[in-house]
Write a protein that holds these residues in place. Sequence first.
Motif, PDB file in Angstrom:
ATOM      1  N   LYS A   1       0.835  -1.205   0.000  1.00 44.78           N
ATOM      2  CA  LYS A   1       0.000   0.000   0.000  1.00 44.78           C
ATOM      3  C   LYS A   1       0.867   1.251   0.000  1.00 44.78           C
ATOM      4  O   LYS A   1       0.596   2.208  -0.730  1.00 44.78           O
ATOM      5  N   ASP A   2       1.930   1.254   0.827  1.00 43.98           N
ATOM      6  CA  ASP A   2       2.834   2.409   0.849  1.00 43.98           C
ATOM      7  C   ASP A   2       3.533   2.569  -0.504  1.00 43.98           C
ATOM      8  O   ASP A   2       3.682   3.688  -1.008  1.00 43.98           O
ATOM      9  N   ASP A   3       3.959   1.444  -1.092  1.00 44.65           N
ATOM     10  CA  ASP A   3       4.620   1.522  -2.402  1.00 44.65           C
ATOM     11  C   ASP A   3       3.662   2.051  -3.470  1.00 44.65           C
ATOM     12  O   ASP A   3       4.037   2.862  -4.325  1.00 44.65           O
TER      13      ASP A   3
ATOM     14  N   ALA B   1       1.172   4.022  -2.966  1.00 42.38           N
ATOM     15  CA  ALA B   1       0.970   5.454  -2.734  1.00 42.38           C
ATOM     16  C   ALA B   1       2.089   6.256  -3.397  1.00 42.38           C
ATOM     17  O   ALA B   1       1.846   7.314  -3.985  1.00 42.38           O
ATOM     18  N   ARG B   2       3.319   5.761  -3.320  1.00 42.63           N
ATOM     19  CA  ARG B   2       4.428   6.446  -4.004  1.00 42.63           C
ATOM     20  C   ARG B   2       4.242   6.404  -5.513  1.00 42.63           C
ATOM     21  O   ARG B   2       4.531   7.383  -6.206  1.00 42.63           O
TER      22      ARG B   2
ATOM     23  N   ARG C   1       1.427   6.344  -7.061  1.00 44.03           N
ATOM     24  CA  ARG C   1       0.359   7.271  -7.412  1.00 44.03           C
ATOM     25  C   ARG C   1       0.864   8.710  -7.418  1.00 44.03           C
ATOM     26  O   ARG C   1       0.427   9.531  -8.216  1.00 44.03           O
ATOM     27  N   ARG C   2       1.804   9.014  -6.507  1.00 43.34           N
ATOM     28  CA  ARG C   2       2.311  10.382  -6.434  1.00 43.34           C
ATOM     29  C   ARG C   2       3.320  10.687  -7.527  1.00 43.34           C
ATOM     30  O   ARG C   2       3.400  11.821  -7.999  1.00 43.34           O
TER      31      ARG C   2
ATOM     32  N   SER D   1       0.871  14.127  -0.138  1.00 41.85           N
ATOM     33  CA  SER D   1       0.611  12.701  -0.044  1.00 41.85           C
ATOM     34  C   SER D   1      -0.125  12.159  -1.266  1.00 41.85           C
ATOM     35  O   SER D   1       0.059  11.049  -1.673  1.00 41.85           O
ATOM     36  N   ALA D   2      -0.986  12.965  -1.857  1.00 43.96           N
ATOM     37  CA  ALA D   2      -1.752  12.457  -3.000  1.00 43.96           C
ATOM     38  C   ALA D   2      -2.172  13.594  -3.901  1.00 43.96           C
ATOM     39  O   ALA D   2      -3.317  13.916  -4.063  1.00 43.96           O
TER      40      ALA D   2
END
Length: 459
Positions: free
Chosen positions: A195-197, A199-200, A202-203, A451-452
Amino acid sequence: MTGGSLRWRLMAGGMLAILAALAVSWLAMTWLFERHIERRETVELTRLGQTLAASLSVSPDGAPLIDTAPGDARSRKAAGGLYWQVSAPRGAERSMSLWDQTLKPPPRPQSEAWSTRIAAGPFDDRILLVERSIRPDRNGPSVLIQVASDEKALGSARREFGRDLALFLAGLWVVLSAAAAVQVSLGLAPLAWMKDDLARLRRSPSARMSGGHPREIAPLVEAINALAEAREADLARARRRAGDLAHSLKTPLSALSAQSRRAREAGAAEAADGLDSAIAAVGAALEAELARARAAAARETSFTAQSSPLDVVERLVDVLERTAEGERLMFDIEIDADLRVPASEDMLTEMMGALIENAARFGRRQVRVSGAATAHGVALGVEDDGPGIDDGRAGAALARGGRLDEAGPGHGLGLAIARDLAEASGGILRMDRSVLGGLRAELVWPAGARSAPKAMGQS
């Protein structure tokens, strides 16, 4: 089945499975306990029967005689729960606990060994009965020895054991459920890392899934990384084509500008004015597209970069003060030197440049640029003492091609570009009435805005 939480599904499934296993264990253990206490009781009754056999004799008339009766107090009390009976063809001896009742003979002839059965007993109770036929005198009659105990005592022991066991297994179920929850959390931990990966990813299109994932999800990580590489390559090609197109159009625009000058020199001023207006519109659109391409490249290569708004604003004001519009204005800068905004310096220059130029165009005597950090985020404001903006026109002014002054110069792209860049960096651009009397344009980055962020050009 779709939707819901995988964690809660696994935990609920584990808890139900443990509950079912413990329920089966309860049934099996109570059954084993019942068999155990029956065997123990059978051993005790057999021992009592052997005691009766040792003290048994037969009178000359064939009646059985017991020299020493068992000393258990239950056998000396009516319906005491322990019963014995010695039967011969010419009489019988029995315990006081039987009172006026008798023990029924076996349904079939007995062998010369102790046997056990559950039967209907005295006082409408069920009993555990141990019995055997023996011959005290080799030439005498056969004597049936029967010893029994009330099954209610066995049932009471079974129920007490079952209740205690149920309480224990309930506590064990709570402990095992907690252990299952820990196991599920540990098992799903790699998904939290994913999930953290993601998120990166997506950013920033240049980000990739990290290594070190379990073998079971490694193929998924590889597939996602391959998809991210393809997406990054597509975005890079699209930006290059947009940039190449913009640059390739500059040469024809320069040629058209030259033709416009020749037309003006030839006396066709009206045609030259129309041509200049069209060239200016196309040039503004090209500059806007190039600005977006530069900002997108900066966003991907230095996504976590921060910049000092004071340095950017001072450079912009220094340039504007040398222009015809800036010479008549007083610029007030109220920004802390330690303030940082979550945007690269190039992006911040594009945004603040558009806002300050707009304020200089409409301001009468003063333009104020301020910045502050709060518990909710960071805000930069640009205010002027010009005519301001009517209520309800802020949204139209931020649209591409929207303008604050339809009669003035420009093509209405500056504010829209500033809005796009603000959204790309995770912030927002809003406009309202300034305390100076004119327009206040404010860039706001909420806490954690990076963050997003939204995609470039998304509105």
